[in-house]
Structure formats: C-alpha cells, structure tokens
Design a protein around this motif. Structure first.
Motif: not given
Length: 232
Positions: A4-7, A28-30, A53-56, A60-63
């Motif tokens: 998961v990386e936005d760049d 995935a991008g965000d 973006p969206g969820l840092d 995300l790791c916590r979820r």
C-alpha cells in the motif's frame, strides 16, 4: 503480499522488484483501498507506507491489528522521525526507510515470513503428534502466565493471549532464559534475525506491546542492559 503506497512510481518499482524475487504482489494506492484489499484477499505479509491519503499507514496498521496477526512491514521516508515509532506502536513488526533498498526489504520480508511460518509449522506439528503423557513438560508457568511451547499457545489467567509471530518469538526468547537479562542487540539477532546493526527501538516497542498483553510487571527493564522475564 499487499503493498500500500500512494506514490505510483514507488509502488510500481517495489511491485516489480518483489515480483522478480518470486513474490506474488498486489497493490493499493491509499489507506482505504488498502484496507478493502486486505479484507478481500489472503495476504502473507503487508507493506504499508506511513503517509497515505484517506487513511494513513498508522491508522491502517491499527485497523489491521484489530482483525489479523499478519506480518506488517512499514515504509517511512524519515528514519529518525516519530513516524517509525508510531508505526511500531501501532503493531508493525519492522520497518524500512525510503528510498527503499530492495535487498534490505527482501531480507526483512524473508525474516517476517519465516517467523510466521515457524509458528504455523510448530502449531501444525503439535496438533498432528500423538498425545504426550508428559504434557506438563511443554508448559511453562510464570505466575498467571502459561506458555505451551509445543502448541505455541499463551494463556494469561486462563484466557488465550493473541500474539503476533514477532511477539511470540520475543516471549519465547525470554521464556527460554527466565530471570536472565537479555540485551537489545541479542534480541535483535535472536528474534528479528538481524545479521547487521538494527534499530533497538524495534525491540523496545515490541516489549511495550508484549507487556500490554501479558502484564507490565512480567518483563522487567534492567537499565543500561536490557530486559528479563520475571519468574513468579
């Protein structure tokens, strides 16, 4: 595995590099797309950028940790920043710094996958073996904490404790040497399989997470030296 990386350029380069090493990689991008991809697929390992973006990546790791013990490797652009600490506190197993050195990333990935496989193999072996009349020989008791070294189950006051593969290996390292002080460098070598200098914050924060699960009093800090498991 899931990256998961936005760049887009980094995401693609990491994907191609890991695929050259024989890994099957989805991306995935965000953060929100990453969470959806995680829930929809079966991934052996997750690689999360901190800044998403969206969820840092921290959120995300916590979820993910609320739902799974899958190994998590964080990517951070600032190695000496609070990002690294926050990622480890959120439940990540390790981290790499951007720009990513693929050789180091692959080494970390192999270690995390080996760690996860170790736990799965030991549990499978335990369930397939004939019952041992000396069952107690596989149980280590430390007050209200019981460790089954064969089945790799941990109970506290009779309740099952859910540990990540890293937390389990860390606890086993302490349990093999109860009352003995283990320094951070040794733990990096024995638990994280570091053959090079590593960041001891990884150890410190893993100990913090483990204490929350098994009792803060159970692992004692010996200032200037390291940590030890309290016997009683």
């Amino acid at each position: 595995m899931l990256v998961v990386e936005d760049d887009a350029a980094i995401r693609r380069s990491v994907q191609l590099a890991l695929e050259r090493y024989g890994y099957e990689v989805s991306v995935a991008g965000d953060g929100l797309d990453g969470l959806e991809a995680f829930r929809e697929g079966r991934h052996d390992l997750l690689i999360l950028d901190v800044m998403l973006p969206g969820l840092d990546g921290i959120g995300l790791c916590r979820r993910i940790r609320q739902e799974s013990l899958v190994p998590v490797l964080m990517m951070s652009a600032r190695g000496d920043s609070l990002d690294v600490v926050a990622g480890l506190e959120a439940g990540a197993d390790d981290y790499v710094i951007k720009p990513v050195d693929i050789g180091i990333m692959v080494a970390r990935i192999r270690t995390l996958l080996r760690r996860a496989t170790f736990g799965a193999d030991r549990s499978a072996a335990a369930s397939s073996e004939a019952p041992d009349p000396d069952t107690a020989s596989h149980l280590l008791d430390f007050g209200d904490l019981t460790i089954d070294t064969r089945g790799l189950d941990v109970h506290r006051a009779g309740a099952l404790v859910r540990l990540t593969p890293t937390e389990l290996r860390l606890l086993l390292a302490f349990a093999e040497h109860p009352g003995t002080v283990l320094d951070r460098r040794r733990l990096l070598r024995d638990v994280w399989d570091y053959g090079w200098e590593g960041d001891t914050r990884v150890v410190d924060l893993a100990v913090v997470r483990l204490r929350k699960k098994i009792g803060a009093h159970r692992i004692e800090t010996v200032r200037g030296f390291g940590y030890k498991l309290v016997r009683a």
